[in-house]
Motif scaffolding. Structure first.
Motif, mmCIF file in Angstrom:
data_model
loop_
_atom_site.group_PDB
_atom_site.id
_atom_site.type_symbol
_atom_site.label_atom_id
_atom_site.label_comp_id
_atom_site.label_asym_id
_atom_site.label_seq_id
_atom_site.Cartn_x
_atom_site.Cartn_y
_atom_site.Cartn_z
ATOM 1 N N MET A 1 0.828 -1.205 0.000
ATOM 2 C CA MET A 1 0.000 0.000 0.000
ATOM 3 C C MET A 1 0.864 1.257 0.000
ATOM 4 O O MET A 1 0.543 2.239 -0.659
ATOM 5 C CB MET A 1 -0.935 -0.009 1.207
ATOM 6 C CG MET A 1 -1.892 1.179 1.260
ATOM 7 S SD MET A 1 -3.061 1.059 2.613
ATOM 8 C CE MET A 1 -4.069 -0.300 2.071
ATOM 9 N N LEU A 2 1.964 1.231 0.785
ATOM 10 C CA LEU A 2 2.840 2.398 0.840
ATOM 11 C C LEU A 2 3.877 2.281 -0.267
ATOM 12 O O LEU A 2 4.897 1.614 -0.118
ATOM 13 C CB LEU A 2 3.518 2.488 2.211
ATOM 14 C CG LEU A 2 2.565 2.627 3.399
ATOM 15 C CD1 LEU A 2 3.338 2.717 4.698
ATOM 16 C CD2 LEU A 2 1.672 3.829 3.234
ATOM 17 N N THR A 18 15.952 3.303 8.256
ATOM 18 C CA THR A 18 15.211 3.406 7.002
ATOM 19 C C THR A 18 13.747 3.114 7.267
ATOM 20 O O THR A 18 13.400 2.067 7.825
ATOM 21 C CB THR A 18 15.773 2.447 5.947
ATOM 22 O OG1 THR A 18 17.138 2.775 5.687
ATOM 23 C CG2 THR A 18 14.983 2.560 4.642
ATOM 24 N N VAL A 19 12.887 4.040 6.866
ATOM 25 C CA VAL A 19 11.454 3.897 7.119
ATOM 26 C C VAL A 19 10.674 4.148 5.834
ATOM 27 O O VAL A 19 11.156 4.805 4.908
ATOM 28 C CB VAL A 19 10.970 4.864 8.217
ATOM 29 C CG1 VAL A 19 11.634 4.538 9.551
ATOM 30 C CG2 VAL A 19 11.228 6.315 7.834
ATOM 31 N N ASN A 20 9.457 3.624 5.795
ATOM 32 C CA ASN A 20 8.571 3.888 4.665
ATOM 33 C C ASN A 20 8.141 5.346 4.677
ATOM 34 O O ASN A 20 7.981 5.954 5.736
ATOM 35 C CB ASN A 20 7.353 2.966 4.727
ATOM 36 C CG ASN A 20 7.727 1.527 4.482
ATOM 37 O OD1 ASN A 20 8.578 1.221 3.647
ATOM 38 N ND2 ASN A 20 7.122 0.624 5.235
ATOM 39 N N ARG A 21 7.940 5.899 3.460
ATOM 40 C CA ARG A 21 7.749 7.326 3.340
ATOM 41 C C ARG A 21 6.308 7.778 3.522
ATOM 42 O O ARG A 21 5.765 8.565 2.763
ATOM 43 C CB ARG A 21 8.293 7.807 1.990
ATOM 44 C CG ARG A 21 9.281 8.946 2.220
ATOM 45 C CD ARG A 21 9.912 9.442 0.950
ATOM 46 N NE ARG A 21 9.429 10.768 0.666
ATOM 47 C CZ ARG A 21 8.766 11.117 -0.415
ATOM 48 N NH1 ARG A 21 8.502 10.245 -1.349
ATOM 49 N NH2 ARG A 21 8.395 12.356 -0.572
ATOM 50 N N ALA A 251 -0.499 13.871 -1.017
ATOM 51 C CA ALA A 251 0.175 13.514 -2.264
ATOM 52 C C ALA A 251 1.159 14.602 -2.686
ATOM 53 O O ALA A 251 2.269 14.315 -3.157
ATOM 54 C CB ALA A 251 -0.855 13.266 -3.361
ATOM 55 N N TRP A 252 0.767 15.864 -2.510
ATOM 56 C CA TRP A 252 1.674 16.968 -2.848
ATOM 57 C C TRP A 252 2.952 16.898 -2.028
ATOM 58 O O TRP A 252 4.055 17.063 -2.545
ATOM 59 C CB TRP A 252 0.979 18.306 -2.634
ATOM 60 C CG TRP A 252 1.892 19.465 -2.869
ATOM 61 C CD1 TRP A 252 2.245 20.007 -4.075
ATOM 62 C CD2 TRP A 252 2.601 20.219 -1.875
ATOM 63 N NE1 TRP A 252 3.129 21.051 -3.897
ATOM 64 C CE2 TRP A 252 3.369 21.207 -2.556
ATOM 65 C CE3 TRP A 252 2.665 20.164 -0.490
ATOM 66 C CZ2 TRP A 252 4.184 22.108 -1.888
ATOM 67 C CZ3 TRP A 252 3.477 21.068 0.181
ATOM 68 C CH2 TRP A 252 4.221 22.030 -0.519
ATOM 69 N N ALA A 279 -0.853 7.642 -0.525
ATOM 70 C CA ALA A 279 0.451 7.157 -0.969
ATOM 71 C C ALA A 279 0.377 6.455 -2.320
ATOM 72 O O ALA A 279 1.410 6.198 -2.944
ATOM 73 C CB ALA A 279 1.050 6.213 0.073
ATOM 74 N N GLU A 280 -0.824 6.155 -2.786
ATOM 75 C CA GLU A 280 -0.990 5.494 -4.077
ATOM 76 C C GLU A 280 -1.199 6.494 -5.209
ATOM 77 O O GLU A 280 -1.174 6.131 -6.382
ATOM 78 C CB GLU A 280 -2.196 4.546 -4.016
ATOM 79 C CG GLU A 280 -2.119 3.505 -2.903
ATOM 80 C CD GLU A 280 -3.420 2.735 -2.764
ATOM 81 O OE1 GLU A 280 -4.312 2.898 -3.620
ATOM 82 O OE2 GLU A 280 -3.544 1.970 -1.783
#
Length: 292
Positions: A1-2, A18-21, A251-252, A279-280
């Motif tokens: 999903m991310l 390190t992490v998901n954005r 999203a921006w 995030a999509e």
């Protein structure tokens, strides 16, 4: 999903994270005025559990949210913590019974706050701590020295700063390794301003320094301050993609710079799920030019 990739915190250190954005900010998991208990505790716990299930592994908190409310929720929902979960907290402020925000930033104050975070989160070291600058009070360099001292002692893995001016950020970088910057930043509110939370420094004023030094910018109030302004350009992008204006804002941020780590917060599970879907969303160069 991310699917917006990852971001590395303290990439030049011996212990990069390190992490998901897309992270999650817990401030809204409190009562009215960011004080006291969330009115629906089971839903608050459910949001935290759902976040981790969805791949969110950066959670922002502070012991003065509530007070201690979000830390206790994080512990109850997520302990024992997964190895890739980064819990980021803030120090430098506290609350009064009248719900006002006041500085708590002497070296002794900061040490007391760190000890409290360690205790309430049930951890031996905080992975990332932002020193939150409160307007008009305290010696910035003295406070930063205290933060770096606690890092040397092992109580803090990485030190970040929050609500900093350009000059303060440059000073902090000269003093020691600054891992992250948490400033107010959203599409309709990017620069310094005055609010009922006190003077706030904007992310637009420091983003270039962050990018040049490989320092992630973690925007706070990205939705809270932006959405009431109802920027018509955001509304047009939302209509174009049949999404909400909140999703368009997130999203921006994700497209604005690879060094931005959004942490949109919400107190409702439904809205959390909507934020995740942001995030999509893929914005085009033309979209971003229009929004600039």
């Amino acid at each position: 999903m991310l699917n917006k990739g990852t971001i590395t915190i303290a990439g030049k250190s011996e212990n990069p994270l390190t992490v998901n954005r897309l992270g999650y900010g817990t401030m809204r998991l409190t009562g009215e005025g960011i004080y006291g208990e969330h009115p629906n505790r089971p839903e608050a716990l459910q949001i935290l559990k759902r976040a981790v299930e969805a791949g969110v592994n950066f959670i922002d908190t502070a012991d003065y949210y509530g007070e201690d409310v979000t830390n206790r929720l994080i512990y109850e929902a997520l302990y024992p913590y997964g190895g890739d979960l980064v819990i980021c907290t803030k120090v430098g402020a506290t609350r009064k019974p009248d719900k006002s925000w006041i500085p708590f930033n002497t070296p002794e104050n900061l040490r007391s706050s760190i000890e409290n975070n360690l205790r309430t989160l049930k951890i031996e070291q905080v992975s990332l701590v932002h020193f939150r600058v409160m307007p008009g009070v305290g010696d910035f360099e003295e406070s930063m020295e205290a933060m770096f001292q606690m890092q040397q002692e092992g109580k803090i893995l990485h030190v970040g700063v929050s609500n900093v001016s350009r000059d303060q950020l440059e000073t902090a970088i000269k003093m020691g390794p600054v891992a992250t910057v948490e400033n107010m930043y959203g599409h309709a509110q990017r620069n310094s301003m005055k609010s009922h939370y006190g003077d706030t420094n904007g992310g637009a004023e420091v983003l270039d320094i962050c990018e040049a030094n490989g320092i992630p910018l973690v925007p706070y109030f990205s939705l809270f301050m932006s959405m009431p302004k109802k920027d018509t350009r955001i509304a047009e992008i939302a209509k174009k993609y049949a999404i909400s204006e909140v999703q368009a804002n997130i999203a921006w941020l994700l497209h604005r710079s690879p060094w931005i780590l959004p942490i949109p917060g919400t107190s409702a599970l439904k809205h959390f799920e909507e934020n995740l879907k942001a995030a999509e969303i893929e914005l085009t160069k033309e979209d971003m030019d229009f929004l600039e």
